[in-house]
Design a protein around this motif. Structure first.
Motif, PDB file in Angstrom:
ATOM      1  N   TYR A 194      33.518  38.086  45.434  1.00 30.52           N
ATOM      2  CA  TYR A 194      33.342  38.207  43.988  1.00 30.52           C
ATOM      3  C   TYR A 194      33.649  39.638  43.569  1.00 30.52           C
ATOM      4  CZ  TYR A 194      28.775  40.280  45.156  1.00 30.52           C
ATOM      5  OH  TYR A 194      27.774  41.075  45.672  1.00 30.52           O
ATOM      6  N   ALA A 195      34.023  39.791  42.302  1.00 30.44           N
ATOM      7  CA  ALA A 195      34.290  41.103  41.713  1.00 30.44           C
ATOM      8  C   ALA A 195      33.704  41.097  40.308  1.00 30.44           C
ATOM      9  CB  ALA A 195      35.788  41.386  41.679  1.00 30.44           C
ATOM     10  N   ILE A 196      32.753  41.984  40.052  1.00 34.73           N
ATOM     11  CA  ILE A 196      32.098  42.049  38.744  1.00 34.73           C
ATOM     12  C   ILE A 196      32.545  43.319  38.046  1.00 34.73           C
ATOM     13  CG2 ILE A 196      29.910  42.047  37.510  1.00 34.73           C
ATOM     14  CD1 ILE A 196      28.628  40.677  39.880  1.00 34.73           C
ATOM     15  N   GLU A 197      33.452  43.172  37.095  1.00 31.11           N
ATOM     16  CA  GLU A 197      33.971  44.288  36.302  1.00 31.11           C
ATOM     17  C   GLU A 197      34.447  45.440  37.177  1.00 31.11           C
ATOM     18  OE1 GLU A 197      31.297  45.349  33.084  1.00 31.11           O
ATOM     19  OE2 GLU A 197      30.789  43.235  32.776  1.00 31.11           O
ATOM     20  N   SER A 198      35.117  45.106  38.274  1.00 31.87           N
ATOM     21  CA  SER A 198      35.646  46.145  39.158  1.00 31.87           C
ATOM     22  C   SER A 198      37.167  46.133  39.208  1.00 31.87           C
ATOM     23  CB  SER A 198      35.081  45.985  40.576  1.00 31.87           C
ATOM     24  OG  SER A 198      35.363  44.707  41.095  1.00 31.87           O
ATOM     25  N   THR A 199      37.774  44.954  39.290  1.00 33.12           N
ATOM     26  CA  THR A 199      39.237  44.896  39.345  1.00 33.12           C
ATOM     27  C   THR A 199      39.876  45.273  38.011  1.00 33.12           C
ATOM     28  OG1 THR A 199      39.073  42.489  39.027  1.00 33.12           O
ATOM     29  CG2 THR A 199      39.415  43.280  41.262  1.00 33.12           C
ATOM     30  N   ILE A 200      39.058  45.478  36.972  1.00 32.60           N
ATOM     31  CA  ILE A 200      39.587  46.027  35.728  1.00 32.60           C
ATOM     32  C   ILE A 200      40.169  47.426  35.950  1.00 32.60           C
ATOM     33  CG2 ILE A 200      38.128  44.711  34.155  1.00 32.60           C
ATOM     34  CD1 ILE A 200      36.205  47.049  34.023  1.00 32.60           C
ATOM     35  N   HIS A 201      39.775  48.078  37.052  1.00 32.20           N
ATOM     36  CA  HIS A 201      40.283  49.415  37.353  1.00 32.20           C
ATOM     37  C   HIS A 201      41.599  49.373  38.135  1.00 32.20           C
ATOM     38  CE1 HIS A 201      36.655  51.390  35.934  1.00 32.20           C
ATOM     39  NE2 HIS A 201      35.922  50.557  36.651  1.00 32.20           N
ATOM     40  N   ALA A 202      42.075  48.199  38.494  1.00 31.80           N
ATOM     41  CA  ALA A 202      43.281  48.093  39.312  1.00 31.80           C
ATOM     42  C   ALA A 202      44.518  48.518  38.528  1.00 31.80           C
ATOM     43  CB  ALA A 202      43.452  46.656  39.808  1.00 31.80           C
ATOM     44  N   PRO A 203      45.406  49.299  39.145  1.00 30.72           N
ATOM     45  CA  PRO A 203      46.659  49.655  38.469  1.00 30.72           C
ATOM     46  C   PRO A 203      47.612  48.471  38.388  1.00 30.72           C
ATOM     47  CG  PRO A 203      46.688  50.462  40.722  1.00 30.72           C
ATOM     48  CD  PRO A 203      45.308  49.899  40.488  1.00 30.72           C
ATOM     49  N   ASP A 204      47.443  47.541  39.323  1.00 29.21           N
ATOM     50  CA  ASP A 204      48.292  46.343  39.402  1.00 29.21           C
ATOM     51  C   ASP A 204      47.365  45.165  39.712  1.00 29.21           C
ATOM     52  OD1 ASP A 204      50.147  44.342  39.942  1.00 29.21           O
ATOM     53  OD2 ASP A 204      50.687  45.163  41.908  1.00 29.21           O
ATOM     54  N   LEU A 205      47.055  44.373  38.703  1.00 29.42           N
ATOM     55  CA  LEU A 205      46.071  43.308  38.880  1.00 29.42           C
ATOM     56  C   LEU A 205      46.535  42.268  39.887  1.00 29.42           C
ATOM     57  CD1 LEU A 205      43.277  42.658  37.769  1.00 29.42           C
ATOM     58  CD2 LEU A 205      44.360  41.230  36.024  1.00 29.42           C
ATOM     59  N   LEU A 206      47.812  41.915  39.851  1.00 28.95           N
ATOM     60  CA  LEU A 206      48.341  40.948  40.810  1.00 28.95           C
ATOM     61  C   LEU A 206      48.174  41.466  42.237  1.00 28.95           C
ATOM     62  CD1 LEU A 206      49.876  38.400  41.627  1.00 28.95           C
ATOM     63  CD2 LEU A 206      52.016  39.600  41.084  1.00 28.95           C
ATOM     64  N   GLY A 207      48.444  42.742  42.449  1.00 29.70           N
ATOM     65  CA  GLY A 207      48.281  43.325  43.780  1.00 29.70           C
ATOM     66  C   GLY A 207      46.845  43.258  44.259  1.00 29.70           C
ATOM     67  N   ALA A 208      45.886  43.499  43.351  1.00 25.98           N
ATOM     68  CA  ALA A 208      44.468  43.423  43.718  1.00 25.98           C
ATOM     69  C   ALA A 208      44.079  41.997  44.090  1.00 25.98           C
ATOM     70  CB  ALA A 208      43.610  43.929  42.567  1.00 25.98           C
ATOM     71  N   TYR A 209      44.498  41.034  43.296  1.00 25.76           N
ATOM     72  CA  TYR A 209      44.166  39.631  43.568  1.00 25.76           C
ATOM     73  C   TYR A 209      44.814  39.150  44.861  1.00 25.76           C
ATOM     74  CZ  TYR A 209      42.284  39.179  38.789  1.00 25.76           C
ATOM     75  OH  TYR A 209      41.556  39.303  37.637  1.00 25.76           O
ATOM     76  N   ARG A 210      46.020  39.613  45.139  1.00 25.63           N
ATOM     77  CA  ARG A 210      46.690  39.219  46.390  1.00 25.63           C
ATOM     78  C   ARG A 210      45.916  39.732  47.605  1.00 25.63           C
ATOM     79  NH1 ARG A 210      53.025  40.242  44.639  1.00 25.63           N
ATOM     80  NH2 ARG A 210      53.496  38.074  44.056  1.00 25.63           N
ATOM     81  N   GLU A 211      45.377  40.939  47.510  1.00 23.60           N
ATOM     82  CA  GLU A 211      44.589  41.472  48.617  1.00 23.60           C
ATOM     83  C   GLU A 211      43.306  40.663  48.821  1.00 23.60           C
ATOM     84  OE1 GLU A 211      44.482  44.585  51.045  1.00 23.60           O
ATOM     85  OE2 GLU A 211      46.174  43.208  50.941  1.00 23.60           O
ATOM     86  N   ILE A 212      42.671  40.272  47.736  1.00 19.22           N
ATOM     87  CA  ILE A 212      41.468  39.449  47.837  1.00 19.22           C
ATOM     88  C   ILE A 212      41.811  38.094  48.446  1.00 19.22           C
ATOM     89  CG2 ILE A 212      39.650  38.293  46.497  1.00 19.22           C
ATOM     90  CD1 ILE A 212      39.965  40.721  44.491  1.00 19.22           C
ATOM     91  N   TYR A 213      42.908  37.521  48.000  1.00 18.66           N
ATOM     92  CA  TYR A 213      43.360  36.240  48.548  1.00 18.66           C
ATOM     93  C   TYR A 213      43.620  36.360  50.057  1.00 18.66           C
ATOM     94  CZ  TYR A 213      46.056  31.908  48.932  1.00 18.66           C
ATOM     95  OH  TYR A 213      46.502  30.655  49.287  1.00 18.66           O
ATOM     96  N   ARG A 214      44.209  37.477  50.454  1.00 17.76           N
ATOM     97  CA  ARG A 214      44.552  37.681  51.866  1.00 17.76           C
ATOM     98  C   ARG A 214      43.324  37.693  52.765  1.00 17.76           C
ATOM     99  NH1 ARG A 214      44.444  41.770  55.327  1.00 17.76           N
ATOM    100  NH2 ARG A 214      43.807  43.315  53.753  1.00 17.76           N
ATOM    101  N   VAL A 215      42.243  38.347  52.329  1.00 21.12           N
ATOM    102  CA  VAL A 215      41.075  38.504  53.195  1.00 21.12           C
ATOM    103  C   VAL A 215      40.109  37.315  53.122  1.00 21.12           C
ATOM    104  CG1 VAL A 215      41.241  41.015  53.080  1.00 21.12           C
ATOM    105  CG2 VAL A 215      39.710  39.809  51.499  1.00 21.12           C
ATOM    106  N   LEU A 216      40.332  36.403  52.171  1.00 25.61           N
ATOM    107  CA  LEU A 216      39.522  35.182  52.099  1.00 25.61           C
ATOM    108  C   LEU A 216      40.039  34.139  53.080  1.00 25.61           C
ATOM    109  CD1 LEU A 216      38.795  34.269  48.353  1.00 25.61           C
ATOM    110  CD2 LEU A 216      37.121  34.642  50.164  1.00 25.61           C
ATOM    111  N   LYS A 217      39.126  33.389  53.662  1.00 22.98           N
ATOM    112  CA  LYS A 217      39.541  32.252  54.480  1.00 22.98           C
ATOM    113  C   LYS A 217      40.127  31.171  53.568  1.00 22.98           C
ATOM    114  CE  LYS A 217      35.912  33.069  57.905  1.00 22.98           C
ATOM    115  NZ  LYS A 217      34.641  32.568  58.509  1.00 22.98           N
ATOM    116  N   PRO A 218      41.117  30.407  54.036  1.00 22.38           N
ATOM    117  CA  PRO A 218      41.726  29.363  53.212  1.00 22.38           C
ATOM    118  C   PRO A 218      40.691  28.379  52.684  1.00 22.38           C
ATOM    119  CG  PRO A 218      43.034  29.731  55.179  1.00 22.38           C
ATOM    120  CD  PRO A 218      41.768  30.528  55.350  1.00 22.38           C
ATOM    121  N   GLY A 219      40.825  28.028  51.398  1.00 25.18           N
ATOM    122  CA  GLY A 219      39.942  27.042  50.798  1.00 25.18           C
ATOM    123  C   GLY A 219      38.646  27.595  50.247  1.00 25.18           C
TER     124      GLY A 219
END
Length: 347
Positions: A194-219
């Motif tokens: 989860y991210a609570i008002e933190s990824t708002i600081h990302a310079p590239d939102l897609l890049g931040a979400y991709r990193e989160i997706y990468r470290v999550l287990k599938p599903g």
């Protein structure tokens, strides 16, 4: 509405791989001056903020963390609010809501992306759902969930360690200093995030979400709370642009994205969006109530005409007497601009 916020629950697609207010011991004034120069209101621009986002965000949190903890609490975020509900009750209920939506259970490995000083991490680490619950209002009990907090700010990590230790949670909570744009974790590490008002600081939102997706287990699920612009924002309206600039200055942001941009970035990162909602719609009391003039609390008093006169004078006097660090008065002014932008934009 110009300044709303969006809560979104997304699922990793299985098909795709998956007064003590002293902030620092140094003089604040030069840090404040360098910080404000990143922003449009002081000659900066969006590209400068994005290319220097680590320095921007670190300067911001070095400056404001102790001030905000003193007035707001250990969970430095907003939340939908019921009538007769205190600020901290609403924040705690929202954190429970996130735990419920993620379906957290004992033994799960959970990632808090941008954990701040640990308020949500501590609350959620003790949370476990019971049999019956409904949206934003639950019957619950507490148990242990293992949570890793990721934060790139050394001062906040130090403060978070102290709070975790005081809460007796050192065995099940751990902290990692790192950038959520380039996380120090292997692929498929976590059972939830989860991210609570933190990824708002990302310079590239897609890049931040991709990193989160990468470290999550599938599903598995990712819950995110973002401060967003609604469709009512008009980039050709100078007043709207000024309000947006105030929010960026007061909240340490490289940019404020629209709701549609955030949702599209999640999809492009590989997530399946299963739930997305403007949480202001479930807030009978304004989510910005504590910053609104006329409410009898410290955080709202300083936004009244009288408060805006008295408070800077008091801080200036403390600064003159060397009780408060140099630059405190200017830092207070910066935070006030953010509050004004949030309240005005939301109205």
């Amino acid at each position: 509405m110009l300044g709303g916020y969006k809560y979104t629950l997304v699922k990793a697609n299985i098909v795709v791989s998956f007064l003590e207010i002293v902030v620092t011991s140094i003089v604040l004034r030069p840090v404040v001056i360098r910080y404000v120069k990143y922003h449009d209101l002081h000659g900066g621009d969006e590209e400068l903020r994005k290319s220097n986002y680590t320095d921007l965000v670190n300067k911001y949190y070095n400056l404001i963390t102790r001030f905000v903890e003193y007035s707001w609490g250990k969970s430095i975020h907003f939340a939908p609010r019921y009538r007769e509900e205190t600020l901290r009750e609403s924040i705690k209920r929202f954190e429970h809501f996130i735990a419920l939506q993620l379906g957290l259970k004992k033994g799960m490995k959970v990632l808090d992306v941008g954990c701040g000083i640990g308020g949500p991490l501590i609350e959620i680490s003790r949370f476990r759902t019971c049999k019956y619950y409904c949206l934003l209002n639950a019957i619950y009990c507490f148990s242990s969930t293992e949570i890793t907090g990721l934060n790139n700010n050394a001062y906040q990590i130090s403060r978070c360690k102290d709070l975790i230790s005081s809460a007796g949670l050192s065995e099940q909570c751990n902290l990692i200093k790192g950038d959520f744009m380039n996380m120090p974790f292997p692929d498929n590490t976590f059972d939830a995030a989860y991210a609570i008002e933190s990824t708002i600081h990302a310079p590239d939102l897609l890049g931040a979400y991709r990193e989160i997706y990468r470290v999550l287990k599938p599903g598995q699920y990712f819950a995110v709370d973002e401060l967003c612009l609604t469709e009512r924002f008009d980039p050709s309206n100078s007043k709207h642009r000024d309000i947006k600039a105030e929010i960026e200055l007061g909240c340490g942001l490289p940019d404020v994205r629209s709701t549609s941009q955030c949702i599209q970035a999640m999809k492009d990162a590989g997530f399946e969006v299963v739930f997305a909602k403007d949480m202001t719609e479930d807030s009978p009391s304004p989510w910005y109530q504590e910053m609104e003039p006329g409410i009898l609390s410290w955080t709202s008093f300083i936004n009244t005409g009288l408060g805006q006169f008295i408070t800077p004078a008091m801080i200036g006097a403390l600064e003159f007497l060397r009780i408060a660090p140099k630059g405190s008065k200017r830092m207070f002014s910066t935070l006030q601009k953010g509050s004004h932008g949030l309240v005005t934009g939301s109205k």
